[in-house]
Design a protein around this motif. Structure first.
Motif, PDB file in Angstrom:
ATOM      1  N   GLU A  57       9.279  -5.157  -5.565  1.00 56.02           N
ATOM      2  CA  GLU A  57      10.264  -5.946  -4.810  1.00 56.02           C
ATOM      3  C   GLU A  57       9.956  -5.873  -3.306  1.00 56.02           C
ATOM      4  N   ALA A  58       9.608  -4.674  -2.842  1.00 55.38           N
ATOM      5  CA  ALA A  58       9.284  -4.494  -1.420  1.00 55.38           C
ATOM      6  C   ALA A  58       8.069  -5.332  -1.033  1.00 55.38           C
ATOM      7  N   ASN A  59       7.146  -5.481  -1.977  1.00 61.25           N
ATOM      8  CA  ASN A  59       5.871  -6.152  -1.695  1.00 61.25           C
ATOM      9  C   ASN A  59       5.883  -7.626  -2.121  1.00 61.25           C
ATOM     10  N   LYS A  60       7.062  -8.163  -2.323  1.00 62.18           N
ATOM     11  CA  LYS A  60       7.215  -9.555  -2.794  1.00 62.18           C
ATOM     12  C   LYS A  60       6.398 -10.532  -1.960  1.00 62.18           C
ATOM     13  N   ASP A  61       6.361 -10.316  -0.648  1.00 62.29           N
ATOM     14  CA  ASP A  61       5.620 -11.214   0.249  1.00 62.29           C
ATOM     15  C   ASP A  61       4.262 -10.641   0.653  1.00 62.29           C
ATOM     16  N   GLY A  62       3.869  -9.529   0.008  1.00 63.45           N
ATOM     17  CA  GLY A  62       2.552  -8.945   0.282  1.00 63.45           C
ATOM     18  C   GLY A  62       2.479  -8.179   1.587  1.00 63.45           C
ATOM     19  N   TYR A  63       3.633  -7.717   2.089  1.00 63.21           N
ATOM     20  CA  TYR A  63       3.653  -7.068   3.409  1.00 63.21           C
ATOM     21  C   TYR A  63       3.401  -5.560   3.368  1.00 63.21           C
ATOM     22  N   VAL A  64       3.478  -4.934   2.188  1.00 67.73           N
ATOM     23  CA  VAL A  64       3.354  -3.474   2.134  1.00 67.73           C
ATOM     24  C   VAL A  64       1.880  -3.067   2.204  1.00 67.73           C
ATOM     25  N   ASP A  65       1.561  -2.213   3.160  1.00 66.04           N
ATOM     26  CA  ASP A  65       0.183  -1.745   3.345  1.00 66.04           C
ATOM     27  C   ASP A  65      -0.076  -0.407   2.656  1.00 66.04           C
ATOM     28  N   VAL A  66       0.943   0.452   2.642  1.00 66.86           N
ATOM     29  CA  VAL A  66       0.742   1.832   2.180  1.00 66.86           C
ATOM     30  C   VAL A  66       1.942   2.298   1.356  1.00 66.86           C
ATOM     31  N   LEU A  67       1.653   3.031   0.280  1.00 65.53           N
ATOM     32  CA  LEU A  67       2.690   3.733  -0.475  1.00 65.53           C
ATOM     33  C   LEU A  67       2.402   5.226  -0.381  1.00 65.53           C
ATOM     34  N   GLN A  68       3.406   6.001   0.008  1.00 62.06           N
ATOM     35  CA  GLN A  68       3.255   7.459  -0.034  1.00 62.06           C
ATOM     36  C   GLN A  68       4.135   7.976  -1.159  1.00 62.06           C
ATOM     37  N   SER A  69       3.530   8.774  -2.052  1.00 66.06           N
ATOM     38  CA  SER A  69       4.291   9.215  -3.216  1.00 66.06           C
ATOM     39  C   SER A  69       3.775  10.558  -3.711  1.00 66.06           C
ATOM     40  N   HIS A  70       4.571  11.188  -4.577  1.00 70.19           N
ATOM     41  CA  HIS A  70       4.226  12.502  -5.118  1.00 70.19           C
ATOM     42  C   HIS A  70       3.088  12.337  -6.125  1.00 70.19           C
ATOM     43  N   TYR A  71       1.981  13.021  -5.872  1.00 62.31           N
ATOM     44  CA  TYR A  71       0.861  12.963  -6.807  1.00 62.31           C
ATOM     45  C   TYR A  71      -0.050  14.148  -6.561  1.00 62.31           C
ATOM     46  N   ASN A  72      -0.368  14.859  -7.623  1.00 60.87           N
ATOM     47  CA  ASN A  72      -1.421  15.866  -7.566  1.00 60.87           C
ATOM     48  C   ASN A  72      -1.882  16.124  -8.991  1.00 60.87           C
ATOM     49  N   LEU A  73      -2.827  17.029  -9.171  1.00 65.31           N
ATOM     50  CA  LEU A  73      -3.402  17.259 -10.499  1.00 65.31           C
ATOM     51  C   LEU A  73      -2.381  17.776 -11.516  1.00 65.31           C
ATOM     52  N   PHE A  74      -1.281  18.352 -11.039  1.00 65.34           N
ATOM     53  CA  PHE A  74      -0.215  18.776 -11.953  1.00 65.34           C
ATOM     54  C   PHE A  74       0.840  17.691 -12.152  1.00 65.34           C
ATOM     55  N   HIS A  75       0.908  16.743 -11.245  1.00 68.51           N
ATOM     56  CA  HIS A  75       1.900  15.648 -11.324  1.00 68.51           C
ATOM     57  C   HIS A  75       1.150  14.325 -11.293  1.00 68.51           C
ATOM     58  N   ARG A  76       0.823  13.808 -12.481  1.00 70.22           N
ATOM     59  CA  ARG A  76      -0.078  12.657 -12.555  1.00 70.22           C
ATOM     60  C   ARG A  76       0.622  11.380 -13.028  1.00 70.22           C
ATOM     61  N   GLU A  77       1.958  11.377 -12.996  1.00 68.11           N
ATOM     62  CA  GLU A  77       2.709  10.219 -13.490  1.00 68.11           C
ATOM     63  C   GLU A  77       2.304   8.926 -12.778  1.00 68.11           C
ATOM     64  N   ALA A  78       1.921   9.045 -11.504  1.00 64.65           N
ATOM     65  CA  ALA A  78       1.566   7.850 -10.727  1.00 64.65           C
ATOM     66  C   ALA A  78       0.383   7.093 -11.333  1.00 64.65           C
ATOM     67  N   GLU A  79      -0.426   7.787 -12.129  1.00 65.44           N
ATOM     68  CA  GLU A  79      -1.596   7.130 -12.741  1.00 65.44           C
ATOM     69  C   GLU A  79      -1.168   6.070 -13.753  1.00 65.44           C
ATOM     70  N   GLU A  80       0.047   6.226 -14.292  1.00 66.50           N
ATOM     71  CA  GLU A  80       0.503   5.301 -15.329  1.00 66.50           C
ATOM     72  C   GLU A  80       0.932   3.951 -14.762  1.00 66.50           C
TER      73      GLU A  80
END
Length: 311
Positions: free
Chosen positions: A167-190
């Motif tokens: 929704e935030a990127n509806k117009d293609g304006y988002v350049d960067v996402l910062q989120s929780h991710y590391n080798l023990f927390h890999r949910e972002a890969e999905e």
């Protein structure tokens, strides 16, 4: 130290792949007993050694991290080469802290951050957390107006789930996402990482070293009295199992003549849409040590092996 810079997604920003997360610079509400001069020395050490991406936020302190980072940048005279990232969304209502993504609040947040950082533009401004009410495209639209005015150079969101990000990127304006991710927390890969890769959005992982667990510096006898004391990663059998995984990476690191955190950080940089990392530090040596990551060249077999250990 000369370092080959990379572009952060489609933002146009050029940075050393290893940045500095500054929540231990004036982040008195995160870490007790911080020395502010020590914090400023962390930023100086980063800039002196070719690290040009500094990641701060209004809520670190609150306010104090931005002020201290701003003071160090000011004393250097020029900030042409510095990529300054900060975040806003927290609003204090008396004792209560609420999240606010309304256009008016975000615009005021940027003005306030500019004042604390003593600068006339911010390279990357993030909406730190989503609120429940503001349509995300509207929130990002407010940042696009600020970008058009030159007050910010690029637009980020942090802690958004896939639906909110779309929704935030509806117009293609988002350049960067910062989120929780590391080798023990890999949910972002999905979900998140495939979407950011497809959209040319840069993904910046926070807690890349899992509060030190992936730095390889703990053993079964280590005890914790901070946020780690309640973190499931650091509890009982799970903690022992996690240490065994880290030990497997240590064997690989020893064979290459490097250290565990350099292997781990180098692995992230092999992921699609991860361009830069922002490990935090409390000591100057850590800041400089993180740069050794750039000397680590992982083979495809090593990349797969690390992937398997933490599947």
């Amino acid at each position: 130290m000369k370092v080959a810079k990379v572009q952060i997604g489609k933002s146009g920003l050029q940075a050393n792949p290893i940045g500095l997360g500054t929540n231990a610079v004036g982040g008195h509400n995160i870490y007790p007993n911080l020395n502010e001069e020590t914090g400023k020395d962390l930023v100086r050490a980063a800039l002196d050694n070719g690290i040009n991406l500094l990641d701060t936020a209004y809520i670190y302190g609150p306010e104090r991290s931005e002020e201290l980072v701003g003071q160090v940048i000011k004393e250097r005279g020029s900030r042409d080469d510095i990529v300054l990232a900060t975040k806003g969304a927290h609003e204090f209502k008396g004792e209560e802290v609420i999240l606010n993504n309304s256009p008016a609040f975000l615009k005021q947040s940027v003005e306030n951050s500019l004042n604390r950082l003593q600068t006339d533009y911010i390279d990357l401004f993030y909406i730190h957390f989503p609120d429940e009410d503001t349509p995300k495209a509207e929130a990002v639209g407010a940042l696009k107006e600020l970008k058009d005015q030159g007050k910010i150079k690029s637009i980020g969101v942090s802690n958004f789930n896939l639906e909110q990000l779309k929704e935030a990127n509806k117009d293609g304006y988002v350049d960067v996402l910062q989120s929780h991710y590391n080798l023990f927390h890999r949910e972002a890969e999905e979900d998140l990482l495939p979407y950011t890769a497809e959209q040319g959005i840069s993904f910046v992982p926070y807690f890349p070293l899992a509060s030190g667990l992936l730095a390889g510096k703990y053993d079964e006898n280590t005890t914790f009295d901070d946020i780690r004391a309640k973190d499931p990663l650091f509890q009982g059998e799970a903690f022992k199992e996690n240490l065994r995984k880290v030990d497997q990476v240590r064997e690989m690191a020893n064979a290459k003549g490097v250290e565990v955190p350099h292997m781990v950080l180098a692995w992230y940089l092999t992921r699609d849409s991860i361009d830069v990392l922002i490990p935090g530090a409390k000591r100057q040596e850590q800041v400089v040590d993180n740069l050794k990551t750039l000397d680590v060249k992982l083979t495809s077999e090593e990349v797969q092996r690390i992937d398997q250990i933490f599947k």
